[in-house]
Scaffold this motif. Structure first.
Motif, PDB file in Angstrom:
ATOM      1  N   GLY A   1      13.686 -11.814  46.864  1.00 31.96           N
ATOM      2  CA  GLY A   1      13.869 -13.075  46.158  1.00 31.96           C
ATOM      3  C   GLY A   1      15.196 -13.102  45.426  1.00 31.96           C
ATOM      4  N   GLU A   2      15.161 -13.508  44.166  1.00 32.21           N
ATOM      5  CA  GLU A   2      16.371 -13.601  43.340  1.00 32.21           C
ATOM      6  C   GLU A   2      16.626 -12.293  42.599  1.00 32.21           C
ATOM      7  N   ALA A   3      16.714 -11.200  43.326  1.00 37.37           N
ATOM      8  CA  ALA A   3      17.014  -9.897  42.716  1.00 37.37           C
ATOM      9  C   ALA A   3      18.509  -9.866  42.412  1.00 37.37           C
ATOM     10  N   THR A   4      18.840 -10.067  41.152  1.00 36.88           N
ATOM     11  CA  THR A   4      20.247 -10.144  40.763  1.00 36.88           C
ATOM     12  C   THR A   4      20.587  -9.093  39.712  1.00 36.88           C
ATOM     13  N   GLU A   5      21.858  -8.821  39.602  1.00 35.16           N
ATOM     14  CA  GLU A   5      22.409  -7.909  38.594  1.00 35.16           C
ATOM     15  C   GLU A   5      23.668  -8.580  38.075  1.00 35.16           C
ATOM     16  N   THR A   6      23.703  -8.823  36.762  1.00 36.69           N
ATOM     17  CA  THR A   6      24.795  -9.572  36.152  1.00 36.69           C
ATOM     18  C   THR A   6      25.380  -8.790  34.985  1.00 36.69           C
ATOM     19  N   TYR A   7      26.699  -8.789  34.897  1.00 39.53           N
ATOM     20  CA  TYR A   7      27.413  -8.157  33.790  1.00 39.53           C
ATOM     21  C   TYR A   7      28.222  -9.243  33.092  1.00 39.53           C
ATOM     22  N   ILE A   8      27.976  -9.433  31.783  1.00 47.17           N
ATOM     23  CA  ILE A   8      28.644 -10.478  31.017  1.00 47.17           C
ATOM     24  C   ILE A   8      29.423  -9.811  29.884  1.00 47.17           C
ATOM     25  N   LEU A   9      30.712 -10.135  29.793  1.00 50.10           N
ATOM     26  CA  LEU A   9      31.577  -9.587  28.751  1.00 50.10           C
ATOM     27  C   LEU A   9      31.959 -10.720  27.803  1.00 50.10           C
ATOM     28  N   GLU A  10      31.711 -10.504  26.507  1.00 47.44           N
ATOM     29  CA  GLU A  10      32.048 -11.501  25.499  1.00 47.44           C
ATOM     30  C   GLU A  10      32.926 -10.850  24.441  1.00 47.44           C
ATOM     31  N   GLU A  11      34.145 -11.366  24.301  1.00 47.69           N
ATOM     32  CA  GLU A  11      35.061 -10.829  23.292  1.00 47.69           C
ATOM     33  C   GLU A  11      34.590 -11.250  21.905  1.00 47.69           C
ATOM     34  N   ASN A  12      34.679 -10.303  20.940  1.00 54.64           N
ATOM     35  CA  ASN A  12      34.335 -10.605  19.549  1.00 54.64           C
ATOM     36  C   ASN A  12      35.246  -9.792  18.631  1.00 54.64           C
ATOM     37  N   ASP A  13      35.012  -9.879  17.319  1.00 56.31           N
ATOM     38  CA  ASP A  13      35.887  -9.212  16.345  1.00 56.31           C
ATOM     39  C   ASP A  13      35.888  -7.691  16.485  1.00 56.31           C
ATOM     40  N   GLU A  14      34.808  -7.122  17.015  1.00 61.09           N
ATOM     41  CA  GLU A  14      34.707  -5.668  17.168  1.00 61.09           C
ATOM     42  C   GLU A  14      35.128  -5.186  18.558  1.00 61.09           C
ATOM     43  N   GLY A  15      35.530  -6.095  19.420  1.00 60.02           N
ATOM     44  CA  GLY A  15      35.915  -5.710  20.779  1.00 60.02           C
ATOM     45  C   GLY A  15      35.201  -6.561  21.806  1.00 60.02           C
ATOM     46  N   THR A  16      34.212  -5.958  22.483  1.00 57.51           N
ATOM     47  CA  THR A  16      33.513  -6.644  23.573  1.00 57.51           C
ATOM     48  C   THR A  16      32.028  -6.357  23.522  1.00 57.51           C
ATOM     49  N   LYS A  17      31.238  -7.416  23.613  1.00 58.24           N
ATOM     50  CA  LYS A  17      29.801  -7.236  23.806  1.00 58.24           C
ATOM     51  C   LYS A  17      29.561  -7.293  25.312  1.00 58.24           C
ATOM     52  N   LEU A  18      28.999  -6.213  25.853  1.00 55.40           N
ATOM     53  CA  LEU A  18      28.670  -6.144  27.275  1.00 55.40           C
ATOM     54  C   LEU A  18      27.171  -6.321  27.419  1.00 55.40           C
ATOM     55  N   THR A  19      26.767  -7.311  28.211  1.00 57.31           N
ATOM     56  CA  THR A  19      25.361  -7.555  28.485  1.00 57.31           C
ATOM     57  C   THR A  19      25.102  -7.336  29.964  1.00 57.31           C
ATOM     58  N   GLY A  20      24.082  -6.561  30.256  1.00 59.18           N
ATOM     59  CA  GLY A  20      23.632  -6.360  31.630  1.00 59.18           C
ATOM     60  C   GLY A  20      22.283  -7.021  31.801  1.00 59.18           C
ATOM     61  N   LYS A  21      22.176  -7.922  32.779  1.00 61.05           N
ATOM     62  CA  LYS A  21      20.910  -8.612  33.054  1.00 61.05           C
ATOM     63  C   LYS A  21      20.481  -8.293  34.480  1.00 61.05           C
ATOM     64  N   ILE A  22      19.218  -7.953  34.625  1.00 60.55           N
ATOM     65  CA  ILE A  22      18.702  -7.578  35.932  1.00 60.55           C
ATOM     66  C   ILE A  22      17.440  -8.382  36.214  1.00 60.55           C
ATOM     67  N   GLN A  23      17.390  -9.010  37.373  1.00 65.79           N
ATOM     68  CA  GLN A  23      16.155  -9.614  37.889  1.00 65.79           C
ATOM     69  C   GLN A  23      15.659  -8.631  38.935  1.00 65.79           C
ATOM     70  N   THR A  24      14.497  -8.049  38.719  1.00 72.97           N
ATOM     71  CA  THR A  24      14.054  -6.982  39.601  1.00 72.97           C
ATOM     72  C   THR A  24      12.573  -7.094  39.938  1.00 72.97           C
ATOM     73  N   PRO A  25      12.207  -6.664  41.141  1.00 70.95           N
ATOM     74  CA  PRO A  25      10.786  -6.567  41.456  1.00 70.95           C
ATOM     75  C   PRO A  25      10.129  -5.549  40.510  1.00 70.95           C
ATOM     76  N   PRO A  26       8.841  -5.706  40.221  1.00 80.58           N
ATOM     77  CA  PRO A  26       8.154  -4.806  39.286  1.00 80.58           C
ATOM     78  C   PRO A  26       8.290  -3.317  39.617  1.00 80.58           C
ATOM     79  N   ASP A  27       8.428  -2.988  40.889  1.00 80.25           N
ATOM     80  CA  ASP A  27       8.533  -1.578  41.296  1.00 80.25           C
ATOM     81  C   ASP A  27       9.717  -0.856  40.663  1.00 80.25           C
ATOM     82  N   PHE A  28      10.767  -1.594  40.291  1.00 77.68           N
ATOM     83  CA  PHE A  28      11.995  -0.971  39.796  1.00 77.68           C
ATOM     84  C   PHE A  28      12.164  -1.060  38.274  1.00 77.68           C
ATOM     85  N   VAL A  29      11.222  -1.701  37.574  1.00 78.92           N
ATOM     86  CA  VAL A  29      11.362  -1.941  36.136  1.00 78.92           C
ATOM     87  C   VAL A  29      11.515  -0.637  35.360  1.00 78.92           C
ATOM     88  N   GLU A  30      10.646   0.330  35.587  1.00 84.97           N
ATOM     89  CA  GLU A  30      10.710   1.577  34.817  1.00 84.97           C
ATOM     90  C   GLU A  30      12.020   2.324  35.079  1.00 84.97           C
TER      91      GLU A  30
END
Length: 142
Positions: free
Chosen positions: A92-121
């Motif tokens: 399905g929509e098994a995605t992996e996303t990396y989002i970089l947001e600049e801020n006063d301390e540098g960069t906030k890196l967010t990783g988002k994963i859409q995954t089948p239940p088998d891979f959650v752990e």
């Protein structure tokens, strides 16, 4: 499908963090959190197919859905590769996303994963470790 999200604050510019994420040498370093010896083949241009491998040349292939340099990279995972054979998977929509947001301390890196239940752990264990390596490389490399 489950959505997992992880963030980390990095004292480095988005350009530096992006370089650590996607340059061949540093990619191989931070992805050891998932599998020692990981690497990818292909370009990271939107719409292209990228192949992610372990040291035995097994892994998966994905389409680059979004590539906004220093801001966002998104992959749609399409299938597995074993013994050189690509096998489509119904993830399905098994995605992996990396989002970089600049801020006063540098960069906030967010990783988002859409995954089948088998891979959650697996991701709950490995993804925070991978982000810590990205942080270390981003803050300590020249």
């Amino acid at each position: 499908m489950e959505t997992l999200s992880y963030e980390i604050q990095i004292n480095a510019s988005p350009e530096k963090v992006w370089d650590v994420l996607w340059s061949e040498m540093t990619y191989r370093q931070w992805t050891t959190a998932f599998t020692e010896g990981s690497f990818y083949q292909g370009t990271l241009e939107e719409g292209t197919i990228v192949k992610f491998f372990d040291p035995n040349n097994n892994g998966m292939y994905s389409r680059v859905e979004k590539n906004i340099p220093q801001k966002e990279m998104k992959f749609l995972h399409l299938g597995e590769i074993y013994n050189g054979i690509e096998t489509p998977q119904d993830w399905g929509e098994a995605t992996e996303t990396y989002i970089l947001e600049e801020n006063d301390e540098g960069t906030k890196l967010t990783g988002k994963i859409q995954t089948p239940p088998d891979f959650v752990e697996f991701f709950k264990d490995k993804f925070p470790k991978a982000l810590e390596i990205v942080k270390n490389l981003s803050q300590n490399q020249l």
